[in-house]
Write an enzyme that holds these catalytic residues in place. Structure first.
Site, PDB file in Angstrom:
ATOM      1  N   ASP A  16       0.861  -1.186   0.000  1.00 51.53           N
ATOM      2  CA  ASP A  16       0.000   0.000   0.000  1.00 51.53           C
ATOM      3  C   ASP A  16       0.896   1.234   0.000  1.00 51.53           C
ATOM      4  O   ASP A  16       1.676   1.453   0.933  1.00 51.53           O
ATOM      5  CB  ASP A  16      -0.903  -0.017   1.237  1.00 51.53           C
ATOM      6  CG  ASP A  16      -1.999   1.031   1.173  1.00 51.53           C
ATOM      7  OD1 ASP A  16      -2.153   1.669   0.124  1.00 51.53           O
ATOM      8  OD2 ASP A  16      -2.710   1.203   2.186  1.00 51.53           O
ATOM      9  N   ASP A 112      -2.829   2.473  -6.151  1.00 53.00           N
ATOM     10  CA  ASP A 112      -1.802   2.566  -5.110  1.00 53.00           C
ATOM     11  C   ASP A 112      -1.708   1.351  -4.191  1.00 53.00           C
ATOM     12  O   ASP A 112      -0.975   1.396  -3.209  1.00 53.00           O
ATOM     13  CB  ASP A 112      -2.031   3.825  -4.270  1.00 53.00           C
ATOM     14  CG  ASP A 112      -3.324   3.764  -3.470  1.00 53.00           C
ATOM     15  OD1 ASP A 112      -4.304   3.195  -3.985  1.00 53.00           O
ATOM     16  OD2 ASP A 112      -3.352   4.277  -2.345  1.00 53.00           O
ATOM     17  N   GLU A 113      -2.409   0.270  -4.484  1.00 49.57           N
ATOM     18  CA  GLU A 113      -2.268  -0.907  -3.629  1.00 49.57           C
ATOM     19  C   GLU A 113      -2.541  -2.174  -4.413  1.00 49.57           C
ATOM     20  O   GLU A 113      -3.272  -2.176  -5.404  1.00 49.57           O
ATOM     21  CB  GLU A 113      -3.189  -0.824  -2.408  1.00 49.57           C
ATOM     22  CG  GLU A 113      -4.661  -0.801  -2.715  1.00 49.57           C
ATOM     23  CD  GLU A 113      -5.518  -0.867  -1.463  1.00 49.57           C
ATOM     24  OE1 GLU A 113      -5.182  -1.639  -0.544  1.00 49.57           O
ATOM     25  OE2 GLU A 113      -6.534  -0.160  -1.410  1.00 49.57           O
TER      26      GLU A 113
END
Length: 368
Positions: A16, A112-113
């Site tokens: 993350d 983003d993860e």
């Protein structure tokens, strides 16, 4: 027991990125570094919504999904910038390239993860902790950004672990520690448990995983519906979901938040036409047709409703999507409404028509 032993052998990493949008802005624009930065809608006029905030801004209580006006009240000297999604997507693709050095089993959740299954890694490293460390270091060296990682034997625990030592953290929760960890976890920390469900649990005297563990599977399902069965397994550290490099698209849509409230049918219809065009183009791009059209409406007081209609046949033509959306809108009180957001979603695809959609193509507005 055999199924659980099989599960324990898996090596799952959840990566993350730390305050991703804000960190990219601070990386690309040195004048923002060390300052409270808010990425999202600007507070001027009616104001917008916070997509994410730098850690300097979070110290003032600013969080994603908060109104920009409220964020400005919390931190009057905060800097507000609009999102640059093209830049974030470019960085996300570079992060994905780093992941691909270690495994092809990558399940992006947003820009983003992502989950990574490194049970059999490409470099024969063998240690998920070591792989997570190398990935974090590569992101730092090559992209000048930081990421937090959670390592465990399943997706649920790995995701929770990645949040424990943010920013730039790495947390490993091994098989022997999972049940104790889950028992001590507050219910609001369970992934998938939102504020409403957490409040419902607390009213029933359920504050931690240990409290949930006292309930039988049937009791959990009776109290919390289908999700109750999931919670029953999770609190025992059981999560058999595989890391899926590609997931079937179950719905496709678009929405828009307006600079000013819409108050007339003509304005609403004009905006619906733009949104319907976007949805139509996306359906054509992925060769999808759906039977159900859903209209989402958010009013100026932030009250939100949805209206849906299912058709006998699957469609993707703009005319049908727009006309059904207008019909659904007409079932609401248009004349006395001030609308801040409209959205259209098409779903209920036929199995034979469902195509695989790369998750890295998706843009997520809000970050944790």
């Amino acid at each position: 027991m055999e199924e659980k032993d099989k599960q324990v052998k898996r090596k799952i990493i959840h990566i993350d990125m730390d305050a991703f949008y804000a960190s990219v802005e601070q990386r690309d624009f040195p004048e923002y570094r060390g300052l409270p930065l808010v990425v999202g809608g600007l507070p001027e006029g009616r104001g917008g919504v916070v997509a994410t905030a730098s850690y300097e801004a979070r110290k003032f209580g600013i969080r994603s999904a908060m109104s920009s006006k409220q964020a400005l009240q919390l931190c009057p000297h905060a800097i507000f910038v609009r999102p640059r999604f093209a830049a974030y997507k470019e960085v996300s693709q570079k992060i994905r390239e780093i992941f691909g050095r270690y495994t092809d089993l990558i399940e992006p959740l947003s820009l983003d993860e992502a989950y990574l299954d490194v049970t059999d890694d490409k470099r024969d490293i063998g240690s998920a902790i070591e792989i997570a460390q190398q990935i974090k270091q590569a992101i730092k060296d090559e992209l000048n950004l930081t990421a937090s990682a959670g390592v465990s034997v399943n997706k649920f625990v790995a995701k929770i672990a990645s949040d424990i030592k943010k920013p730039d953290g790495l947390t490993f929760i091994g098989p022997s520690s999972i049940e104790t960890f889950m028992e001590n976890l507050p219910v609001e920390k369970f992934y998938g448990v939102g504020k409403v469900t957490a409040d419902k649990m607390k009213k029933q005297g359920l504050f931690t995983g240990a409290d949930l563990k006292k309930l039988s599977r049937d009791e959990m399902i009776n109290r919390f519906g289908k999700a109750g069965g999931f919670y029953y397994n999770i609190v025992r550290g059981i999560d058999d979901r595989e890391v899926q490099p590609h997931r079937e698209t179950k719905s496709m849509g678009a929405e828009d938040t307006f600079a000013y409230d819409l108050t007339g049918a003509d304005e609403m219809h004009a905006e619906l036409e733009k949104i319907a065009k976007t949805v139509h183009d996306r359906l054509l791009r992925y060769q999808l047709k759906g039977r159900t059209i859903t209209l989402k409406i958010k009013y100026s007081d932030f009250r939100q409703i949805t209206r849906s209609q299912s058709l006998p046949n699957c469609v993707n033509d703009m005319g049908t999507i727009l006309n059904i959306s207008k019909t659904l809108l007409a079932t609401t009180d248009i004349e006395n409404s001030r609308i801040r957001l409209l959205g259209i979603t098409v779903s209920n695809f036929l199995p034979a028509e469902v195509k695989v959609k790369a998750q890295s193509d998706q843009l997520s507005l809000f970050e944790d």
